[in-house]
Design an enzyme around this catalytic site. Structure first.
Site, PDB file in Angstrom:
ATOM      1  N   LYS A 111      -2.623   6.512   1.454  1.00  0.00           N
ATOM      2  CA  LYS A 111      -2.436   6.963   2.835  1.00  0.00           C
ATOM      3  C   LYS A 111      -1.470   8.143   2.828  1.00  0.00           C
ATOM      4  O   LYS A 111      -0.267   7.990   3.030  1.00  0.00           O
ATOM      5  CB  LYS A 111      -1.908   5.799   3.680  1.00  0.00           C
ATOM      6  CG  LYS A 111      -2.598   5.721   5.026  1.00  0.00           C
ATOM      7  CD  LYS A 111      -2.341   4.415   5.728  1.00  0.00           C
ATOM      8  CE  LYS A 111      -2.744   4.488   7.173  1.00  0.00           C
ATOM      9  NZ  LYS A 111      -4.200   4.566   7.416  1.00  0.00           N
ATOM     10  N   ARG A 151       0.833  -1.207   0.000  1.00  0.00           N
ATOM     11  CA  ARG A 151       0.000   0.000   0.000  1.00  0.00           C
ATOM     12  C   ARG A 151       0.864   1.252   0.000  1.00  0.00           C
ATOM     13  O   ARG A 151       0.546   2.245  -0.654  1.00  0.00           O
ATOM     14  CB  ARG A 151      -0.935  -0.035   1.214  1.00  0.00           C
ATOM     15  CG  ARG A 151      -2.021   1.014   1.173  1.00  0.00           C
ATOM     16  CD  ARG A 151      -3.079   0.751   2.224  1.00  0.00           C
ATOM     17  NE  ARG A 151      -2.548   0.902   3.571  1.00  0.00           N
ATOM     18  CZ  ARG A 151      -3.237   0.600   4.680  1.00  0.00           C
ATOM     19  NH1 ARG A 151      -4.474   0.119   4.594  1.00  0.00           N
ATOM     20  NH2 ARG A 151      -2.700   0.773   5.873  1.00  0.00           N
TER      21      ARG A 151
HETATM   22  C1  PLP Z   1      -5.335   3.743   7.639  1.00  0.00           C
HETATM   23  C2  PLP Z   1      -6.736   4.020   7.250  1.00  0.00           C
HETATM   24  C3  PLP Z   1      -7.754   3.051   7.422  1.00  0.00           C
HETATM   25  C4  PLP Z   1      -7.534   1.741   8.115  1.00  0.00           C
HETATM   26  O1  PLP Z   1      -6.648   0.901   7.453  1.00  0.00           O
HETATM   27  P1  PLP Z   1      -5.941  -0.342   8.210  1.00  0.00           P
HETATM   28  O2  PLP Z   1      -5.012  -0.869   7.198  1.00  0.00           O
HETATM   29  O3  PLP Z   1      -7.014  -1.288   8.556  1.00  0.00           O
HETATM   30  O4  PLP Z   1      -5.291   0.232   9.429  1.00  0.00           O
HETATM   31  C5  PLP Z   1      -9.022   3.362   6.957  1.00  0.00           C
HETATM   32  N1  PLP Z   1      -9.302   4.556   6.377  1.00  0.00           N
HETATM   33  C6  PLP Z   1      -8.349   5.504   6.223  1.00  0.00           C
HETATM   34  C7  PLP Z   1      -8.715   6.801   5.587  1.00  0.00           C
HETATM   35  C8  PLP Z   1      -7.043   5.269   6.640  1.00  0.00           C
HETATM   36  O5  PLP Z   1      -6.112   6.218   6.476  1.00  0.00           O
END
Ligand code: PLP
Length: 341
Positions: free
Chosen positions: A184, A82
């Protein structure tokens, strides 16, 4: 190796400096060898790309102590992949995925004294991130980057049981079609701060964002994906290109289907059908699943039959199965648990 003596149950979720962090630098088109260092502070030029144009991305994951005393992380290869996607979208160099996992392992090992003991409910939060560090004044990608990993112990997300939360339908948008909602990036969080402060000021715990093009479909909250349970016990999660693909949510869907034998659907979820669901939860690394008891849409309340006292029964089963896998009490699917020590 002696554990730090901390009141693990009560450390909360704020930054606690640990001993070592990993740093690698990208310059002249390549990454250096990287190293663990002691200094928690970063010195950079006043015109660094990250400071001027927010060229920064991150990941979030946890290290756990299992029942039999091993230290493990959960699916770090998916965080690596990711982060590579995030880097490409912001015109940053990819930190090689195998090196990402190695850096996480090394950093956790070096801070082993801060990995909370089994049963405390606390975990070691791991934060890999990358940013443009050389001066950039004309708008363009930086030429030099720093990739880092630090760790910080965090307390149990729910103390004294998971109480369902109340969320509101936000008037703000989180992500535009063809924008950056699926990666992210720090910028997605900077612009969500006003929305979350507004929700809190109005007495809500979180925002439910709808798709910004039509405002008819459920997307996610500021930092967690939705799962819903139908009255006939199917697990439904919204499908959208502008949702951040949560690793917790993807794991829950797998667990629902392959461990609990439930039917699962990833599809458009219209806001109009939210009132018909039996249970609702938010999924992310921080809480695994937070139960939602109520959704408020401009004064109109939707109260899930699971109520405001405890998690719904299916949400509870999903939560127990996934956390059981993470803590080593339930056999994990191949490749889900990366043993650190
Ligand atoms: C990090 C994040 C999540 C959760 O992702 P995980 O991989 O389960 O920790 C969900 N939504 C957003 C906007 C995020 O930044």
């Amino acid at each position: 190796m002696e554990k730090k003596s901390m009141d693990w149950e009560n450390i909360g979720f704020s930054y606690i400096e640990t001993d070592k962090r990993y740093v690698a630098n990208y310059k002249d088109g390549k990454w250096d060898d990287g190293a663990l260092i002691d200094d928690a502070n970063i010195t950079m030029n006043e015109c660094a790309g990250v400071l001027q144009y927010a060229q920064t991305i991150f990941e979030g994951m946890k290290a756990y102590t299992t029942e039999d005393g091993r230290i493990v992380t959960f699916r770090p290869d998916l965080n690596a992949a990711r982060m590579a996607d995030s880097a490409k979208r912001l015109e940053m160099p990819v930190f090689p995925e195998e090196r990402f996992v190695e850096a996480v392992v090394e950093t956790v090992k070096a801070n082993e004294a801060y990995v909370p003991p089994y049963g405390s409910g606390a975990t070691l939060y791991i934060r890999p991130y990358m940013f443009g560090i050389n001066p950039v004044i004309g708008v363009k990608p930086a030429d030099e980057y720093q990739f880092r990993v630090f760790t910080t112990p965090v307390g149990p997300y729910f103390k004294g049981g998971a109480k369902p939360i109340t969320i509101c339908v936000s008037d703000f948008d989180r992500a535009a079609p063809h924008g950056t909602g699926h990666i992210k990036a720090g910028l997605n969080y900077a612009m969500s701060l006003h929305a979350i402060m507004t929700a809190h000021a109005n007495g809500f715990d979180e925002n439910m964002y709808l798709d910004s093009a039509t405002r008819t479909k459920v997307e996610e909250t500021g930092g967690a994906n939705f799962i819903f349970v139908t009255k006939d016990n199917k697990i439904v999660t919204p499908h959208s290109d502008t949702i951040l693909p949560s690793i917790t949510r993807r794991s829950i869907m797998y667990v629902a289907e392959h461990y609990l034998g439930l039917e699962v659907e990833e599809r458009d979820v219209y806001f109009d059908e939210v009132k018909d669901f039996a249970e609702c939860g938010l999924c992310g690394t921080a809480a695994v699943i937070s139960p939602v008891g109520k959704v408020v849409d401009h004064g109109k309340e939707i109260c899930f039959p699971s109520g405001m006292e405890k998690m719904g029964p299916t949400t509870q089963k999903l939560y127990e199965t996934l956390t059981g896998i993470q803590m080593g009490q339930i056999d994990a699917p191949e490749g889900w648990i990366k043993e650190i020590k």
